[in-house]
Design a protein around this motif. Structure first.
Motif, PDB file in Angstrom:
ATOM      1  N   ARG A  75       0.841  -1.195   0.000  1.00  0.00           N
ATOM      2  CA  ARG A  75       0.000   0.000   0.000  1.00  0.00           C
ATOM      3  C   ARG A  75       0.880   1.252   0.000  1.00  0.00           C
ATOM      4  O   ARG A  75       1.829   1.381   0.794  1.00  0.00           O
ATOM      5  N   LEU A  76       0.574   2.188  -0.889  1.00  0.00           N
ATOM      6  CA  LEU A  76       1.365   3.399  -1.045  1.00  0.00           C
ATOM      7  C   LEU A  76       1.506   4.162   0.267  1.00  0.00           C
ATOM      8  O   LEU A  76       2.601   4.621   0.623  1.00  0.00           O
ATOM      9  N   GLY A  77       0.421   4.324   1.011  1.00  0.00           N
ATOM     10  CA  GLY A  77       0.468   5.080   2.248  1.00  0.00           C
ATOM     11  C   GLY A  77       1.436   4.497   3.255  1.00  0.00           C
ATOM     12  O   GLY A  77       2.111   5.239   3.984  1.00  0.00           O
ATOM     13  N   LYS A  78       1.522   3.170   3.325  1.00  0.00           N
ATOM     14  CA  LYS A  78       2.457   2.533   4.258  1.00  0.00           C
ATOM     15  C   LYS A  78       3.899   2.760   3.821  1.00  0.00           C
ATOM     16  O   LYS A  78       4.789   2.960   4.652  1.00  0.00           O
ATOM     17  N   LEU A  79       4.148   2.710   2.525  1.00  0.00           N
ATOM     18  CA  LEU A  79       5.493   2.998   2.036  1.00  0.00           C
ATOM     19  C   LEU A  79       5.914   4.417   2.389  1.00  0.00           C
ATOM     20  O   LEU A  79       7.067   4.660   2.785  1.00  0.00           O
ATOM     21  N   MET A  80       5.004   5.364   2.272  1.00  0.00           N
ATOM     22  CA  MET A  80       5.336   6.740   2.599  1.00  0.00           C
ATOM     23  C   MET A  80       5.499   6.929   4.105  1.00  0.00           C
ATOM     24  O   MET A  80       6.333   7.712   4.561  1.00  0.00           O
ATOM     25  N   THR A  81       4.716   6.207   4.898  1.00  0.00           N
ATOM     26  CA  THR A  81       4.806   6.313   6.349  1.00  0.00           C
ATOM     27  C   THR A  81       6.187   5.923   6.857  1.00  0.00           C
ATOM     28  O   THR A  81       6.736   6.557   7.771  1.00  0.00           O
TER      29      THR A  81
END
Length: 263
Positions: free
Chosen positions: A158-164
């Protein structure tokens, strides 16, 4: 709310034939096309022209992690971080045709943060592939010693987890997949495995790769990883890490220090 989408992310440097004939050709054969294909060229100079792909470039020689992060920054600016999954593909690997459709279906159904299919390990000799199954569960302690089956081209996150977690660590010239998975596990991602072998991971012995035994990138990456995580390893885990790294890659503390300085 939309059911979610996936974006393909490929970093490349100096392998235009493999990029086009293997990686991108496998993306074109997918039964479920990605919402976007992002290719980041780490070769410097003007970006290459590729039909059907968003092409970015780094200043050249920044490394795969910097290229992936440049791609993630571009994707994050245009896609919903909570409803978008990033499918990473090495420029010398290939996906089986059902890969993206299967991963996205599983991720949507369970709202999983990370999905991993099995790998087909190919050495370029024409021998049958060696199966590398994806792990039943994600455990940080396993990634401390080895890679239990989530690497490079079967990363579907998931993109959001990568950014987190800050994306890929640009300070590590290799062993970045294990580092990323540990940080994702630490932040509490959910995970589901796919038992099918849907990714072709090529490890031809007649060409240099990031994981080539004895290479500066591999030695430096192992040393940086060990420096970072040795405090989390038990004495048994430290011994297992060192034994595996020496046997497979010719690593030792001294060789790793040299690799870190020259990578």
């Amino acid at each position: 709310m939309s059911p979610g989408e996936c974006v393909a992310l490929i970093a490349t440097r100096g392998r235009p034939r493999l990029l086009r004939e293997r990686a991108l050709a496998s993306v074109a054969r997918q039964t479920r096309a990605p919402g976007e294909v992002v290719v980041v060229d780490d070769n410097g100079g003007p970006p290459m022209l590729l039909d059907g792909a968003t092409v970015l470039r780094t200043e050249g020689g920044q490394g795969a992690s910097a290229a992936w992060n440049a791609g993630l920054g571009s994707i994050a600016g245009r896609w919903d971080p909570d409803r978008t999954w990033v499918a990473v593909l090495d420029d010398d690997d290939a996906w089986c045709p059902a890969y993206l459709e299967r991963c996205l279906s599983v991720a949507r159904k369970g709202d999983w943060d990370v999905v991993a299919a099995g790998l087909r390990w190919l050495d370029g000799t024409g021998s049958p592939f060696a199966p590398m199954p994806s792990p039943e569960q994600l455990r940080a302690e396993e990634f401390l010693v080895t890679n239990p089956g989530v690497q490079g081209s079967n990363l579907f996150v998931r993109l959001g987890k990568l950014m987190t977690v800050g994306g890929f660590d640009e300070g590590l010239p290799s062993t970045t997949d294990r580092d990323l998975l540990i940080r994702l596990i630490d932040c509490g991602v959910t995970y589901q495995r796919i038992p099918e072998f849907l990714v072709e991971h090529y490890a031809e012995r007649d060409r240099r790769r990031l994981s080539t035994p004895g290479s500066a990138a591999k030695l430096g990456g192992l040393t940086g990883f060990f420096d970072r995580y040795r405090h989390r390893m038990s004495p048994q885990q430290q011994a297992a890490f060192m034994s595996r790294a020496e046997e497979l890659f010719g690593w030792s503390a001294g060789a790793g220090e040299l690799g870190r300085q020259t990578a």
